[in-house]
Design a protein around this motif. Structure first.
Motif, PDB file in Angstrom:
ATOM      1  N   ALA A  76       0.717  -1.110  -0.020  1.00 23.78           N
ATOM      2  CA  ALA A  76       0.193   0.006   0.006  1.00 23.78           C
ATOM      3  C   ALA A  76       1.064   1.156  -0.083  1.00 23.78           C
ATOM      4  CB  ALA A  76      -0.747  -0.044   1.222  1.00 23.78           C
ATOM      5  N   PHE A  77       1.971   1.192   0.694  1.00 21.18           N
ATOM      6  CA  PHE A  77       2.938   2.328   0.819  1.00 21.18           C
ATOM      7  C   PHE A  77       3.676   2.723  -0.501  1.00 21.18           C
ATOM      8  CE2 PHE A  77       6.979   3.895   1.363  1.00 21.18           C
ATOM      9  CZ  PHE A  77       6.833   5.131   2.136  1.00 21.18           C
ATOM     10  N   GLN A  78       3.903   1.398  -1.302  1.00 21.59           N
ATOM     11  CA  GLN A  78       4.549   1.787  -2.678  1.00 21.59           C
ATOM     12  C   GLN A  78       3.327   2.345  -3.567  1.00 21.59           C
ATOM     13  OE1 GLN A  78       7.938   2.022  -3.142  1.00 21.59           O
ATOM     14  NE2 GLN A  78       7.283   2.851  -5.076  1.00 21.59           N
ATOM     15  N   ILE A  79       2.242   1.733  -3.604  1.00 23.73           N
ATOM     16  CA  ILE A  79       1.393   2.243  -4.532  1.00 23.73           C
ATOM     17  C   ILE A  79       0.882   3.986  -4.317  1.00 23.73           C
ATOM     18  CG2 ILE A  79      -1.338   2.118  -5.104  1.00 23.73           C
ATOM     19  CD1 ILE A  79      -1.152  -0.691  -4.267  1.00 23.73           C
ATOM     20  N   LYS A  80       1.070   4.349  -2.994  1.00 27.10           N
ATOM     21  CA  LYS A  80       0.750   5.625  -2.587  1.00 27.10           C
ATOM     22  C   LYS A  80       1.889   6.550  -2.953  1.00 27.10           C
ATOM     23  CE  LYS A  80      -1.388   9.214  -0.438  1.00 27.10           C
ATOM     24  NZ  LYS A  80      -2.730   9.765  -0.888  1.00 27.10           N
ATOM     25  N   ASP A  81       3.127   5.950  -3.046  1.00 26.45           N
ATOM     26  CA  ASP A  81       4.293   6.541  -3.415  1.00 26.45           C
ATOM     27  C   ASP A  81       4.112   6.761  -5.031  1.00 26.45           C
ATOM     28  OD1 ASP A  81       7.357   7.571  -2.748  1.00 26.45           O
ATOM     29  OD2 ASP A  81       7.519   6.074  -4.444  1.00 26.45           O
ATOM     30  N   ILE A 118       2.431  11.179  -9.456  1.00 23.33           N
ATOM     31  CA  ILE A 118       1.405  11.713 -10.441  1.00 23.33           C
ATOM     32  C   ILE A 118       0.677  12.942  -9.951  1.00 23.33           C
ATOM     33  CG2 ILE A 118      -0.416  11.344 -11.673  1.00 23.33           C
ATOM     34  CD1 ILE A 118       0.375   8.398 -11.750  1.00 23.33           C
ATOM     35  N   GLU A 119       0.347  12.763  -8.584  1.00 23.82           N
ATOM     36  CA  GLU A 119      -0.606  13.658  -7.996  1.00 23.82           C
ATOM     37  C   GLU A 119      -0.052  14.649  -7.201  1.00 23.82           C
ATOM     38  OE1 GLU A 119      -3.279  10.657  -6.050  1.00 23.82           O
ATOM     39  OE2 GLU A 119      -4.603  10.681  -7.954  1.00 23.82           O
ATOM     40  N   ARG A 173      -0.930   9.931   3.604  1.00 21.14           N
ATOM     41  CA  ARG A 173       0.264  10.913   3.534  1.00 21.14           C
ATOM     42  C   ARG A 173       0.061  11.865   2.106  1.00 21.14           C
ATOM     43  NH1 ARG A 173       4.976   8.563   1.005  1.00 21.14           N
ATOM     44  NH2 ARG A 173       4.292   6.392   0.092  1.00 21.14           N
ATOM     45  N   ASP A 174       0.719  13.022   2.428  1.00 21.95           N
ATOM     46  CA  ASP A 174       0.818  13.871   0.998  1.00 21.95           C
ATOM     47  C   ASP A 174       2.220  14.020   0.747  1.00 21.95           C
ATOM     48  OD1 ASP A 174       1.169  15.676   2.951  1.00 21.95           O
ATOM     49  OD2 ASP A 174      -0.735  16.747   2.746  1.00 21.95           O
ATOM     50  N   TYR A 175       3.092  13.322   1.300  1.00 22.75           N
ATOM     51  CA  TYR A 175       4.499  13.451   0.890  1.00 22.75           C
ATOM     52  C   TYR A 175       5.213  12.106   1.600  1.00 22.75           C
ATOM     53  CZ  TYR A 175       6.157  14.686   5.752  1.00 22.75           C
ATOM     54  OH  TYR A 175       6.510  14.701   7.076  1.00 22.75           O
TER      55      TYR A 175
END
Ligand code: IPE
Ligand code: IPE
Ligand code: MG
Ligand code: MG
Ligand code: MG
Length: 292
Positions: free
Chosen positions: A214-219, A224-225, A290-292
Motif C-alpha cells: 500500500a505504501f509503494q502504491i501511494k508513493d 503523479i498527484e 500521507r501527502d509526501y
C-alpha cells in the motif's frame, strides 16, 4: 492531538537525537555526506514501526533504539543509491539536493556503503542483549535488505523500465523493493521483545506485507498527484523514466482501489491482535494517507 499521535511525535523527536548520536562526527567529506544524507527530515516511518511493535510487546527500549537506527540507516543508504544517475537519476531528496549533487557520485556510492556497514555494526554491538538476539536481528535485516529483498526489488525496478509487467511481477517488485524492509521492522520489533508467539509474528508479517505494498502504491500515486515542493523529491520522475508502477499498469482509479482494499485488510489484521495496536494502526494510516 490523540494520545497515540502525541506518542508517535515524541518517539520521532527522540529518534532524531538517537540517530544523530549514532552517526560519526562530520570530520571528513565522507562523514559530512553521511550526516547530510541521514539528518535531513525523513518521515522515519520504519523506525516508528520498530518502536510501535516492540513497545506493544514490551521490548527493552535500548534494544529497540539500535534496531530503529539500523533500519533507518539501511533505508537512507538505499535512497542515496536510488537517486544516483545509474539508477533513478534524481536531483532532489527530502527537499535538498541529492547526495551526489551536493557532493559527488563517488562520495554518494561510498556514503551508501558506509551507512550499510554502520547499520550492521550497531546491531552486532547492542549492549545488554543476548548474542542470539543480536544474530537474529542481523540476519533478519540482512535478508530483507539484500538479494532476496530490497536490492532484488531495486534490480527488478530498473529492468522493468519501459515494460508492461504482469500484475504478479509488479506486486513482487513492490514487495521486494519496499515491503521487505517494512516487514523487517516488525520482525526486529518481535525479535527485540523475544516474542515466540507464532500467531502474533505471522499476523504482523502479513500486516507489514499489506502495508508495504500500500505504501509503494501511494508513493507511485504521489509521483503523479503530488507537487515537487510537497514531496521534497521530483514529481513525475516515474513517468519520465517509464517505471512499472500500479498507476501506470492499472490506471490511477484502480491503483486507488487496490490501496483502499489493502488498507482495509490491514486494519482487520491489526484488530485480530491480542494487544493494544493503536500505535501500529495510526502508523498504518499515515503510511497510506500521507501527502509526501
Ligand atoms: C521513500 O520512502 C522511498 C520508498 C521506498 C518509496 P519514504 O517516503 O519513507 O522516505 P523518507 O524516509 O520519508 O524520506
Ligand atoms: C525506492 O523506490 C525504493 C528504495 C530506495 C529501496 P522509489 O524510487 O520509488 O523511491 P523514490 O520515489 O525515489 O523515493
Ligand atoms: Mg527507484
Ligand atoms: Mg527513486
Ligand atoms: Mg517513488
Amino acid at each position: 492531538m490523540t494520545d497515540a499521535a502525541q506518542k508517535l511525535k515524541q518517539l520521532q523527536q527522540y529518534f532524531e537525537s538517537q540517530i544523530d548520536h549514532a552517526l560519526p562526527c562530520a570530520s571528513s567529506k565522507l562523514t559530512t555526506a553521511m550526516r547530510y544524507s541521514v539528518l535531513n527530515g525523513g518521515k522515519r516511518l520504519r523506525p516508528l514501526l520498530v518502536y510501535a511493535s516492540g513497545i506493544a510487546l514490551q521490548a527493552q527500549q535500548s534494544i529497540l533504539d539500535e534496531a530503529a537506527i539500523a533500519v533507518e540507516l539501511i533505508h537512507c543508504y538505499s535512497l542515496v543509491h536510488d537517486d544516483l544517475p545509474a539508477m533513478d537519476d534524481d536531483d532532489l531528496r527530502r527537499g535538498q539536493p541529492t547526495c551526489h549533487k551536493a557532493f559527488d557520485e563517488a562520495t554518494a556510492i561510498l556514503v551508501g556503503d558506509a551507512l550499510q556497514s554502520l547499520a550492521f555494526e550497531r546491531l552486532a554491538n547492542i549492549q545488554g542483549c543476548p548474542a542470539t538476539t543480536r544474530i537474529d536481528m542481523v540476519a533478519a535485516l540482512a535478508e530483507a535488505a539484500g538479494a532476496k529483498g530490497m536490492v532484488a526489488g531495486q534490480c527488478l525496478d530498473l529492468e522493468s523500465e519501459n515494460k508492461a509487467l504482469d500484475f504478479s511481477t509488479l506486486q513482487q517488485l513492490h514487495q521486494q523493493k519496499t515491503g521487505a524492509l517494512f516487514s523487517a521492522c516488525l520482525k526486529l520489533g518481535t525479535i527485540a521483545a523475544e516474542c515466540n508467539n507464532q500467531e502474533i509474528i505471522g499476523t504482523l508479517q502479513t500486516w507489514s506485507e499489506h502495508l508495504g505494498l500500500a505504501f509503494q502504491i501511494k508513493d507511485d500515486l504521489l509521483d503523479i498527484e503530488g507537487t515537487t515542493e510537497q514531496l521534497g523529491k521530483p514529481r513525475g520522475s516515474d513517468t519520465l523514466r517509464h517505471k512499472s508502477t500500479y498507476p501506470a499498469l492499472l490506471g490511477v482509479d484502480q491503483a486507488r482501489k487496490q490501496l483502499q482494499q489493502l488498507q482495509q485488510e490491514a486494519q482487520e489484521l491489526l484488530d485480530s491482535l491480542p494487544f493494544d495496536s493503536t500505535l501500529l494502526a495510526l502508523l498504518g494510516q499515515r503510511m497510506v494517507q500521507r501527502d509526501y
